[in-house]
Design an enzyme around this catalytic site. Structure first.
Site, PDB file in Angstrom:
ATOM      1  CG  HIS B 154      -1.699   1.246   1.431  1.00 56.88           C
ATOM      2  ND1 HIS B 154      -3.008   1.384   1.025  1.00 56.88           N
ATOM      3  CD2 HIS B 154      -1.366   2.426   1.984  1.00 56.88           C
ATOM      4  CE1 HIS B 154      -3.432   2.603   1.315  1.00 56.88           C
ATOM      5  NE2 HIS B 154      -2.449   3.261   1.921  1.00 56.88           N
ATOM      6  CD  GLU B 155       2.206   3.589   3.520  1.00 51.47           C
ATOM      7  OE1 GLU B 155       2.535   4.648   2.960  1.00 51.47           O
ATOM      8  OE2 GLU B 155       1.128   3.463   4.134  1.00 51.47           O
ATOM      9  CG  HIS B 158       0.390   6.135  -0.619  1.00 50.90           C
ATOM     10  ND1 HIS B 158      -0.681   6.850  -1.110  1.00 50.90           N
ATOM     11  CD2 HIS B 158      -0.028   5.622   0.563  1.00 50.90           C
ATOM     12  CE1 HIS B 158      -1.701   6.750  -0.269  1.00 50.90           C
ATOM     13  NE2 HIS B 158      -1.329   6.001   0.756  1.00 50.90           N
ATOM     14  CD  GLU B 215      -4.749   6.542   2.174  1.00 53.51           C
ATOM     15  OE1 GLU B 215      -4.571   5.335   2.414  1.00 53.51           O
ATOM     16  OE2 GLU B 215      -3.814   7.356   2.129  1.00 53.51           O
TER      17      GLU B 215
END
Lengths: 188, 296
Positions: B154-155, B158, B215
């Site tokens: 997930h990071e 980003h 997100e």
């Protein structure tokens, strides 16, 4: 990556570049002559499985196909999962060219079924130095890099850079050294 | 055979574009204003004022750039994050390297943040500068390797989507407002109260809105990288189930890039929050799980 990816985010993983793998057999000849490194008769395709049912079905079909391919080409194929959840299709063949062909076939079968983006790397092992030498072919990059692990989490960077210097004329070597990913604890 | 791109969501893309338009309009307006002022001073042959305006035109972006550069390390320091040496937390670093290989990103630096809240965040304007940080509490929670991988993915999503850059860009109108409010002479405050406050509040809302959208997009990216949306679902449930104590978020540009947001106080209301509510994220991830690997 384009502006659209920045604005809306990536929706696909990068597709695999599979074809540069075939530079390996001719490079293997000079590795043996000039560096005394012999193919160890083993290679592997590393991929990330999907949890989706679609993929599990395709994987099962592929298994049957691999069995057939293995019977025809005298390669032996076995399957292993690693601690990071990647699958390793390990291929053994004393004939290096056949080994590379089977590796390519396996990757091709996955890509054929639409799972090319799940391919991470193809790895072949060479012996004859102080430590085993692995050549990693990154499917995302379409290039090779050497990997010489000397311990659980250590690699011999000097040796790797020397291999790059000696082989970069024959083998497409990844130019960005920060992308030379390690595969510690690899099962081949 | 072609596979369907994952989680193609036209509605979300359109809403993101719509939220970006006022922000772009702000930049355009600011630029026009500056040009008008410079031309005005030239027409009046007011060289002092011209010099001032020209200095601002050059100095403003330079100051902003410095702020952005500082915000990366400020954010890490504010979160008590320590960058890991090469042989520190080898399992975590190996995991991050694996995930970045799959995402075709150079392995980011990894930091460990001391915090009682289980969380993870990333800073950095581009993939070369990126730092992925996890909190000590996250490592203490018994996440499985696959769940931890999903959090890291997930990071990295980003990072791949340049969210540090995008959110910094989006935060500038609000940042300008707070700079006015805190300006040394009173004129900034007066300008803010007379003209700027509606712009300030609208831009805050847009910032939060875009942050929520991104997100969802990072959740989708994580599902792509790991090939297993359900792992992120269970990880989110494990770490967002309990309310986070304390706040590890630093500067404006990074507070949006944590994996779970703080949902206390008025941030309980979705409109005021930079993270979508957990149930909505889980719902979307379940949708992705159904779509994953389907033929185009």
């Amino acid at each position: 990556m384009g502006l659209r990816d920045v604005l809306f985010g990536r929706k696909r993983l990068k597709e695999a570049k599979r074809d540069a793998l075939f530079a390996l057999p001719s490079a293997a000849v000079s590795m043996e002559v000039e560096l005394g490194l012999r193919p160890a008769g083993v290679g592997a395709v590393v991929f990330k499985p999907l949890s989706a049912g679609e993929f599990v079905r395709a994987e099962n079909e592929m298994q049957e196909l691999l069995d057939v391919a293995a019977r025809e080409s005298s390669s032996r194929i076995e399957r292993r999962s690693d601690e990071y959840g990647y699958e390793w299709l390990i291929i053994r063949d004393e004939q290096f060219e056949d080994l590379v062909t089977t590796v390519h076939l396996v990757a091709g079968e996955l890509a054929e079924r639409g799972f090319g983006p799940q391919l991470l790397a193809a790895v072949t092992r060479f012996d004859g130095g102080k430590h085993p030498v692995y050549f990693v072919y990154g499917y995302k990059r379409g290039a090779f890099w050497p990997f010489v692990p000397t311990g659980e989490r250590e690699r011999d960077n000097a040796e790797e850079l020397e291999l790059k210097a000696k082989l970069e004329k024959e083998l497409p070597i990844e130019a960005d050294i920060s992308m030379w990913f390690a595969l510690y604890g690899l099962p081949i | 055979m072609k596979r369907r791109p994952l989680g193609r969501d036209l509605g979300l893309s359109i809403r993101m574009a719509v939220a970006l338009i006022p922000i772009l309009a702000w930049y355009l307006f600011a630029l026009l204003l500056l040009v008008a002022i410079v031309i005005g001073t030239l027409a009046d042959r007011d060289w002092d004022a011209f010099l001032g305006a020209a200095l601002f035109a050059v100095g403003g972006p330079v100051l902003l750039w410095q702020h952005i550069h500082r915000s990366e390390s400020v954010a890490l320091r504010a979160a008590h994050a320590r960058e890991l040496a090469e042989d520190d937390e080898p399992d975590l670093q190996a995991l991050v390297a694996r995930v970045s290989a799959m995402a075709d990103l150079p392995p980011p630096r990894v930091a460990l943040a001391k915090s009682w809240a289980p969380n993870a965040f990333s800073v950095g304007l581009n993939e070369r500068r990126a730092v992925v940080a996890v909190t000590s509490e996250l490592l203490r929670r018994d996440l499985t390797t696959a769940e931890l991988e999903a959090v890291v993915a997930h990071e990295l999503a980003h990072v791949a989507n340049r969210d540090g850059l995008v959110m910094t860009f989006v935060s500038v109108p609000a940042l300008a407002g707070s700079a006015m409010w805190h300006a040394d002479d009173g004129r900034g405050k007066i300008f803010f109260l007379l003209f700027y406050w509606p712009v300030f509040f609208v831009s805050l809302f847009l910032m939060w809105t875009l942050s929520r959208y991104r997100e969802y997009v990072a959740d989708r990216g994580a599902a792509l990288i790991t090939g297993a949306p359900e792992q992120l679902m269970s990880a989110l449930q494990k770490i967002a189930g309990k309310p986070a104590r304390g706040d590890l978020r630093g500067g404006l540009a990074v507070q949006a890039l944590c994996i779970v947001g703080r949902q206390a106080g008025w941030r309980r209301f979705e409109l005021f929050s930079d993270h979508p509510p957990l149930d909505k994220r889980l719902e979307r991830l379940a949708e992705l799980a159904r779509d994953l690997g389907k033929a185009a």
